[in-house]
Design an enzyme around this catalytic site. Structure first.
Site, PDB file in Angstrom:
ATOM      1  N   ARG A 143      -3.493  13.161 -10.299  1.00 34.27           N
ATOM      2  CA  ARG A 143      -3.291  12.720  -8.909  1.00 34.27           C
ATOM      3  C   ARG A 143      -1.821  12.415  -8.624  1.00 34.27           C
ATOM      4  NH1 ARG A 143      -7.335   8.871 -10.566  1.00 34.27           N
ATOM      5  NH2 ARG A 143      -5.732   7.285 -10.308  1.00 34.27           N
ATOM      6  N   CYS A 168      21.038  -3.151  14.339  1.00 35.88           N
ATOM      7  CA  CYS A 168      20.274  -3.609  15.504  1.00 35.88           C
ATOM      8  C   CYS A 168      18.907  -2.934  15.539  1.00 35.88           C
ATOM      9  CB  CYS A 168      21.042  -3.292  16.784  1.00 35.88           C
ATOM     10  SG  CYS A 168      22.746  -3.883  16.751  1.00 35.88           S
ATOM     11  N   MET A 169      18.148  -3.217  16.584  1.00 34.83           N
ATOM     12  CA  MET A 169      16.797  -2.678  16.672  1.00 34.83           C
ATOM     13  C   MET A 169      16.797  -1.155  16.728  1.00 34.83           C
ATOM     14  SD  MET A 169      13.813  -3.633  19.390  1.00 34.83           S
ATOM     15  CE  MET A 169      13.726  -5.351  18.938  1.00 34.83           C
ATOM     16  N   ASP A 170      17.678  -0.589  17.559  1.00 34.61           N
ATOM     17  CA  ASP A 170      17.683   0.868  17.633  1.00 34.61           C
ATOM     18  C   ASP A 170      19.093   1.465  17.627  1.00 34.61           C
ATOM     19  OD1 ASP A 170      18.380   0.075  20.112  1.00 34.61           O
ATOM     20  OD2 ASP A 170      16.569   0.793  21.102  1.00 34.61           O
ATOM     21  N   HIS A 187      -7.157   3.866 -12.629  1.00 33.67           N
ATOM     22  CA  HIS A 187      -5.770   3.870 -12.152  1.00 33.67           C
ATOM     23  C   HIS A 187      -4.903   3.001 -13.059  1.00 33.67           C
ATOM     24  CE1 HIS A 187      -2.737   4.704  -9.206  1.00 33.67           C
ATOM     25  NE2 HIS A 187      -2.657   3.494  -8.715  1.00 33.67           N
ATOM     26  N   TYR A 194      26.065  -7.901  16.372  1.00 30.14           N
ATOM     27  CA  TYR A 194      25.567  -9.278  16.458  1.00 30.14           C
ATOM     28  C   TYR A 194      26.150 -10.168  15.376  1.00 30.14           C
ATOM     29  CZ  TYR A 194      21.986  -7.641  19.716  1.00 30.14           C
ATOM     30  OH  TYR A 194      21.339  -7.116  20.789  1.00 30.14           O
ATOM     31  N   ARG A 199      -7.614  -4.279  -9.304  1.00 30.49           N
ATOM     32  CA  ARG A 199      -7.656  -4.056  -7.858  1.00 30.49           C
ATOM     33  C   ARG A 199      -9.005  -3.414  -7.545  1.00 30.49           C
ATOM     34  NH1 ARG A 199      -3.247  -0.006  -5.206  1.00 30.49           N
ATOM     35  NH2 ARG A 199      -4.626   1.458  -6.226  1.00 30.49           N
ATOM     36  N   LYS A 217      -1.913  10.204   1.040  1.00 26.38           N
ATOM     37  CA  LYS A 217      -2.216   8.998   1.822  1.00 26.38           C
ATOM     38  C   LYS A 217      -0.958   8.536   2.569  1.00 26.38           C
ATOM     39  CE  LYS A 217      -1.161   6.023  -2.106  1.00 26.38           C
ATOM     40  NZ  LYS A 217      -1.678   5.534  -3.380  1.00 26.38           N
TER      41      LYS A 217
HETATM   42  C1  LIG Z   1      -1.240   6.267  -4.567  1.00 24.14           C
HETATM   43  C2  LIG Z   1      -2.131   6.629  -5.681  1.00 24.14           C
HETATM   44  C3  LIG Z   1      -1.796   7.669  -6.567  1.00 24.14           C
HETATM   45  C4  LIG Z   1      -0.451   8.368  -6.557  1.00 24.14           C
HETATM   46  O1  LIG Z   1       0.522   7.530  -7.108  1.00 24.14           O
HETATM   47  P1  LIG Z   1       2.029   8.051  -7.394  1.00 24.14           P
HETATM   48  O2  LIG Z   1       2.640   6.981  -8.185  1.00 24.14           O
HETATM   49  O3  LIG Z   1       2.655   8.225  -6.050  1.00 24.14           O
HETATM   50  O4  LIG Z   1       1.891   9.344  -8.109  1.00 24.14           O
HETATM   51  C5  LIG Z   1      -2.729   8.032  -7.512  1.00 24.14           C
HETATM   52  N1  LIG Z   1      -3.915   7.399  -7.585  1.00 24.14           N
HETATM   53  C6  LIG Z   1      -4.266   6.381  -6.775  1.00 24.14           C
HETATM   54  C7  LIG Z   1      -5.590   5.727  -6.928  1.00 24.14           C
HETATM   55  C8  LIG Z   1      -3.385   5.951  -5.808  1.00 24.14           C
HETATM   56  O5  LIG Z   1      -3.712   4.937  -5.001  1.00 24.14           O
END
Ligand SMILES: *Cc1c(COP(=O)(O)O)cnc(C)c1O
Length: 373
Positions: free
Chosen positions: A221, A314-316, A166, A267, A137, A39
């Site tokens: 995951r 700075c910005m860039d 999770h 700045y 969540r 993601k």
């Molecule tokens: C982002 C995410 C992960 C991965 O998490 P890490 O800490 O980067 O391994 C796994 N499961 C869900 C639902 C997530 O949102």
């Protein structure tokens, strides 16, 4: 290949990625499948190239946040399952099916729409259900889980392929994580008792993988560990793993001159030279994710040695005090990563920015050109 005129870029080491993948494989049992979390553009590393490399190395499951990200991977030709971790809107059901994405179902309106569309195909469509065991969540609440599962089971054109949860504190709180794990295990046992077999069960993020072997079930995951970063660098993990950071941040000197003692820099003159020095300008700033909060706090590696970044960012652009060095225009410098013996980690930058390593790679990758090596 990076355009040699590129000012600043992130370098992505794909061999480090493969090393980290193999490390994850080493700490999970052979029967456990890996669902690579890519993601947020693979935490800033570039989702297409990261997923492609992982697919070439045997990964056949990926997770992204939503339809937009899933679609991008399919359009880049990524095969296998792509799980959408966040719930989708009913209007997205058609495209989800068109692109063979695996949605997380948390609401009945979306499930019904998906069921209705998949009726036209003569194969039931796989979905995952997420249950909230304590993250507070996303996820169906524990109390309404069975009722929800029954409703989804009644939609004949869907099949519940997966159930997942999770961790909220897998990197920091054993008692709470064990409790979440117990709740999830009970749920799985309960579904078996009711004769509902859900083939795919998953709970472990990176910290779960390292801390709770019991949470691996048949799918894990991993996100941040694939990119070579620890979910919490202060901790000793029961599962020893050796990671290599995948992302470096680089730039090159576009200008340098000698500045006299006593002069203020950038700045608001937040920095004054105590003796004359060569001050180099790098074409990178907060618009590239190198936060202004870091002003006068970080270092930059030049010719294998660290030098202080000086004055307000700075910005860039930003300034580096190179002392007596005589840089060539266009010479490469490292803002995160390694050059010679010197190294600057994402964790160091994160600490100085008041955030975590995850956010650092996301930020640096957001707008940057990427060079894959
Ligand atoms: C982002 C995410 C992960 C991965 O998490 P890490 O800490 O980067 O391994 C796994 N499961 C869900 C639902 C997530 O949102």
């Amino acid at each position: 290949m990076i355009n040699k005129m590129e000012y600043s870029w992130v370098e992505i080491d794909l061999s480090a990625l493969v090393h980290n993948l193999n490390e994850v494989r080493r700490v999970v049992a052979p029967k456990v499948e890996i669902c690579a979390v890519v993601k947020a553009d693979a935490y800033g590393h570039g989702a297409e190239k990261i997923a492609e490399t992982l697919a070439d190395n045997g990964v056949s499951k990926f997770a992204v946040a939503n339809l937009k990200e899933g679609k991008q991977l399919r359009q880049a030709g990524i095969p296998g399952s792509i799980i959408l971790l966040q719930p989708s809107f009913p209007e997205e059901a058609q495209e989800i099916i068109d692109f063979h994405l695996t949605p997380t179902v948390l609401t009945l309106d979306f499930a019904k729409k998906l069921d209705q569309i998949s009726k036209k195909r003569n194969k039931s469509y796989p979905v995952h259900i997420k249950v909230d065991t304590g993250m507070g969540r996303l996820g169906v609440s524990l109390d309404s889980f069975w009722e929800f599962v029954e409703k989804i089971k009644n939609l004949k054109n869907l099949k519940i392929e997966g159930v997942f949860s999770h961790f909220a504190k897998a990197h920091s709180d054993n008692d709470f994580s064990e409790k979440q794990l117990r709740l999830f295990k009970n749920l799985i046992k309960g579904s078996e008792n009711k004769g509902i077999h859900i083939p795919c069960r998953h709970m472990a993020n990176s910290a779960g993988i390292l801390n709770y072997p019991d949470s691996h079930f048949n799918l894990v995951r991993p996100g941040v560990i694939l990119y070579g970063l620890y979910p919490d660098d202060a901790k000793e993990y029961p599962k020893k793993i050796s990671l290599k950071p995948v992302m470096s941040l680089k730039s090159r000197i576009i200008f340098a001159k000698e500045v006299k003692a006593g002069c203020g820099l950038s700045y608001n003159h937040t920095y004054h030279l105590t003796k004359k020095a060569v001050i180099a300008t790098l074409p990178i700033g907060y618009s590239h994710g190198y936060s202004r909060v870091l002003s006068n706090k970080t270092e930059i590696i030049f010719r294998g040695k660290k030098y202080p970044q000086t004055g307000t960012i700075c910005m860039d652009s930003l300034l580096v005090n190179l002392g007596k060095a005589e840089p060539e225009r266009g010479e490469e410098v490292v803002l995160m990563g390694r050059q010679g013996r010197a190294i600057i980690t994402a964790e160091e930058i994160a600490k100085k920015s008041g955030t975590i390593n995850y956010e650092i790679t996301c930020r640096f990758g957001m707008n940057a050109e990427k060079e894959y090596i």
